[in-house]
Design a protein around this motif. Sequence first.
Motif, PDB file in Angstrom:
ATOM      1  N   VAL A  99       1.021  -1.531  -0.099  1.00  0.00           N
ATOM      2  CA  VAL A  99      -0.325  -0.244   0.329  1.00  0.00           C
ATOM      3  C   VAL A  99       0.889   1.319  -0.030  1.00  0.00           C
ATOM      4  N   ILE A 100       0.506   2.282  -0.998  1.00  0.00           N
ATOM      5  CA  ILE A 100       1.123   3.064  -1.239  1.00  0.00           C
ATOM      6  C   ILE A 100       0.590   4.851  -1.076  1.00  0.00           C
ATOM      7  N   GLU A 101      -0.772   3.862  -0.619  1.00  0.00           N
ATOM      8  CA  GLU A 101      -1.342   5.386  -0.272  1.00  0.00           C
ATOM      9  C   GLU A 101      -2.874   4.941   0.075  1.00  0.00           C
ATOM     10  N   ALA A 102      -2.952   5.885   1.509  1.00  0.00           N
ATOM     11  CA  ALA A 102      -4.460   4.790   1.705  1.00  0.00           C
ATOM     12  C   ALA A 102      -4.962   6.435   2.033  1.00  0.00           C
ATOM     13  N   GLN A 103      -6.823   6.354   2.234  1.00  0.00           N
ATOM     14  CA  GLN A 103      -7.593   7.025   2.616  1.00  0.00           C
ATOM     15  C   GLN A 103      -6.929   8.591   1.976  1.00  0.00           C
ATOM     16  N   HIS A 104      -6.385   8.419   0.803  1.00  0.00           N
ATOM     17  CA  HIS A 104      -5.977   9.604   0.124  1.00  0.00           C
ATOM     18  C   HIS A 104      -4.527  10.114   1.197  1.00  0.00           C
ATOM     19  N   ILE A 105      -3.918   9.363   1.873  1.00  0.00           N
ATOM     20  CA  ILE A 105      -3.223   9.818   2.742  1.00  0.00           C
ATOM     21  C   ILE A 105      -2.005   9.525   2.015  1.00  0.00           C
ATOM     22  N   GLY A 106      -1.181  10.295   1.285  1.00  0.00           N
ATOM     23  CA  GLY A 106      -0.052   9.972   0.504  1.00  0.00           C
ATOM     24  C   GLY A 106       1.005   9.531   1.005  1.00  0.00           C
ATOM     25  N   ALA A 107       2.125   8.924   0.465  1.00  0.00           N
ATOM     26  CA  ALA A 107       3.361   8.618   0.747  1.00  0.00           C
ATOM     27  C   ALA A 107       3.275   8.547   2.323  1.00  0.00           C
ATOM     28  N   LEU A 108       3.393   6.730   2.521  1.00  0.00           N
ATOM     29  CA  LEU A 108       3.037   6.884   3.630  1.00  0.00           C
ATOM     30  C   LEU A 108       4.168   6.407   4.554  1.00  0.00           C
ATOM     31  N   GLN A 109       4.269   7.029   5.014  1.00  0.00           N
ATOM     32  CA  GLN A 109       6.109   6.568   6.480  1.00  0.00           C
ATOM     33  C   GLN A 109       6.111   5.414   6.895  1.00  0.00           C
ATOM     34  N   PRO A 110       7.035   4.195   6.776  1.00  0.00           N
ATOM     35  CA  PRO A 110       7.139   3.132   7.003  1.00  0.00           C
ATOM     36  C   PRO A 110       6.695   3.611   8.949  1.00  0.00           C
ATOM     37  N   SER A 111       7.460   3.935   9.906  1.00  0.00           N
ATOM     38  CA  SER A 111       6.533   4.816  10.947  1.00  0.00           C
ATOM     39  C   SER A 111       6.782   6.105  11.337  1.00  0.00           C
ATOM     40  N   TYR A 112       5.870   6.502  12.791  1.00  0.00           N
ATOM     41  CA  TYR A 112       5.773   7.782  13.164  1.00  0.00           C
ATOM     42  C   TYR A 112       5.599   8.013  14.844  1.00  0.00           C
ATOM     43  N   GLU A 113       6.081   9.354  14.583  1.00  0.00           N
ATOM     44  CA  GLU A 113       6.809   9.051  15.993  1.00  0.00           C
ATOM     45  C   GLU A 113       4.882   9.406  16.571  1.00  0.00           C
ATOM     46  N   TYR A 114       4.799   9.551  17.846  1.00  0.00           N
ATOM     47  CA  TYR A 114       3.414   9.140  17.987  1.00  0.00           C
ATOM     48  C   TYR A 114       3.771  10.345  20.015  1.00  0.00           C
ATOM     49  N   LYS A 118      -1.630  14.228  12.617  1.00  0.00           N
ATOM     50  CA  LYS A 118      -2.035  13.962  11.683  1.00  0.00           C
ATOM     51  C   LYS A 118      -2.999  12.574  12.525  1.00  0.00           C
ATOM     52  N   MET A 119      -2.355  12.194  14.367  1.00  0.00           N
ATOM     53  CA  MET A 119      -3.097  10.774  14.975  1.00  0.00           C
ATOM     54  C   MET A 119      -2.522   9.915  14.100  1.00  0.00           C
ATOM     55  N   HIS A 120      -2.035   9.295  13.504  1.00  0.00           N
ATOM     56  CA  HIS A 120      -1.523   7.986  12.926  1.00  0.00           C
ATOM     57  C   HIS A 120      -0.444   7.234  13.726  1.00  0.00           C
ATOM     58  N   GLN A 121      -0.833   5.947  13.270  1.00  0.00           N
ATOM     59  CA  GLN A 121      -0.646   5.580  14.681  1.00  0.00           C
ATOM     60  C   GLN A 121       0.737   4.880  14.421  1.00  0.00           C
ATOM     61  N   LYS A 122       1.863   4.214  15.097  1.00  0.00           N
ATOM     62  CA  LYS A 122       3.518   4.420  15.309  1.00  0.00           C
ATOM     63  C   LYS A 122       3.672   3.316  14.282  1.00  0.00           C
ATOM     64  N   ASN A 123       2.525   2.540  13.326  1.00  0.00           N
ATOM     65  CA  ASN A 123       3.053   1.669  12.666  1.00  0.00           C
ATOM     66  C   ASN A 123       2.272   1.554  11.716  1.00  0.00           C
ATOM     67  N   GLU A 124       1.814   2.889  11.387  1.00  0.00           N
ATOM     68  CA  GLU A 124       0.105   3.321   9.634  1.00  0.00           C
ATOM     69  C   GLU A 124       0.413   2.077   9.159  1.00  0.00           C
ATOM     70  N   LYS A 125       1.848   2.019   8.276  1.00  0.00           N
ATOM     71  CA  LYS A 125       2.011   1.263   7.024  1.00  0.00           C
ATOM     72  C   LYS A 125       1.930  -0.332   7.534  1.00  0.00           C
ATOM     73  N   GLU A 126       1.991  -0.190   8.379  1.00  0.00           N
ATOM     74  CA  GLU A 126       1.968  -1.658   8.228  1.00  0.00           C
ATOM     75  C   GLU A 126       0.783  -2.832   8.900  1.00  0.00           C
ATOM     76  N   MET A 127      -0.065  -2.270   9.371  1.00  0.00           N
ATOM     77  CA  MET A 127      -1.725  -1.456   9.325  1.00  0.00           C
ATOM     78  C   MET A 127      -2.174  -1.396   8.303  1.00  0.00           C
ATOM     79  N   VAL A 128      -2.299  -0.655   7.546  1.00  0.00           N
ATOM     80  CA  VAL A 128      -3.518  -0.464   6.610  1.00  0.00           C
ATOM     81  C   VAL A 128      -2.547  -1.680   5.215  1.00  0.00           C
ATOM     82  N   ASN A 129      -1.513  -2.052   5.165  1.00  0.00           N
ATOM     83  CA  ASN A 129      -0.622  -3.597   4.710  1.00  0.00           C
ATOM     84  C   ASN A 129      -1.908  -4.545   5.397  1.00  0.00           C
ATOM     85  N   LEU A 130      -2.162  -4.629   6.988  1.00  0.00           N
ATOM     86  CA  LEU A 130      -2.493  -5.822   7.438  1.00  0.00           C
ATOM     87  C   LEU A 130      -3.633  -5.983   6.915  1.00  0.00           C
ATOM     88  N   PHE A 131      -4.372  -4.395   6.713  1.00  0.00           N
ATOM     89  CA  PHE A 131      -6.194  -4.135   6.640  1.00  0.00           C
ATOM     90  C   PHE A 131      -6.668  -4.752   4.563  1.00  0.00           C
TER      91      PHE A 131
END
Length: 151
Positions: A99-114, A118-131
């Motif tokens: 997944v390279i974009e989800a819900q119009h959020i482009g360029a998902l980072q491998p991890s986010y500070e939390y 924008k309240m992305h989860q730390k593992n947002e990209k991993e969770m979107v791929n699981l979804f």
Amino acid sequence: MTGKIEQDVRRKYVPHLPSIQRVCALNYVRLIRLLPDCDTEDLEYQFQVNKVLNYSIKIVECSRYTSTVVMSQDSVIGPDFMHPVVRVRLYHDAQLAEVIEAQHIGALQPSYEYPNIKMHQKNEKEMVNLFLSEWLLFCSKHKDQLQATSA
């Protein structure tokens, strides 16, 4: 003890690469089963699960080693955030779909500070791929209603 908790909260999330690759490999296999002709640009597959729930998978880019598809769910009921949209890049040489974009959020980072703005989860990209993995499993169960259309 408080210092240890604060340190754990501030520790940067590090993705577990083998787990992510396993999910992306599974996503690739499931997408290829749904899209037998994934190298034809502007081809769209649509299917209806019931009277209110429709899915579409549109091939938007094709090259020698990659394809990009946009997968969306359309429903006549429910708010907009309940209509997921993902852009997925298929890497044919590595047999991975990410997944390279989800819900119009482009360029998902491998991890986010939390926390973050924008309240992305730390593992947002991993969770979107699981979804996506779960979503593709659901779609594969209903693929007998799949219809290909050309744009």
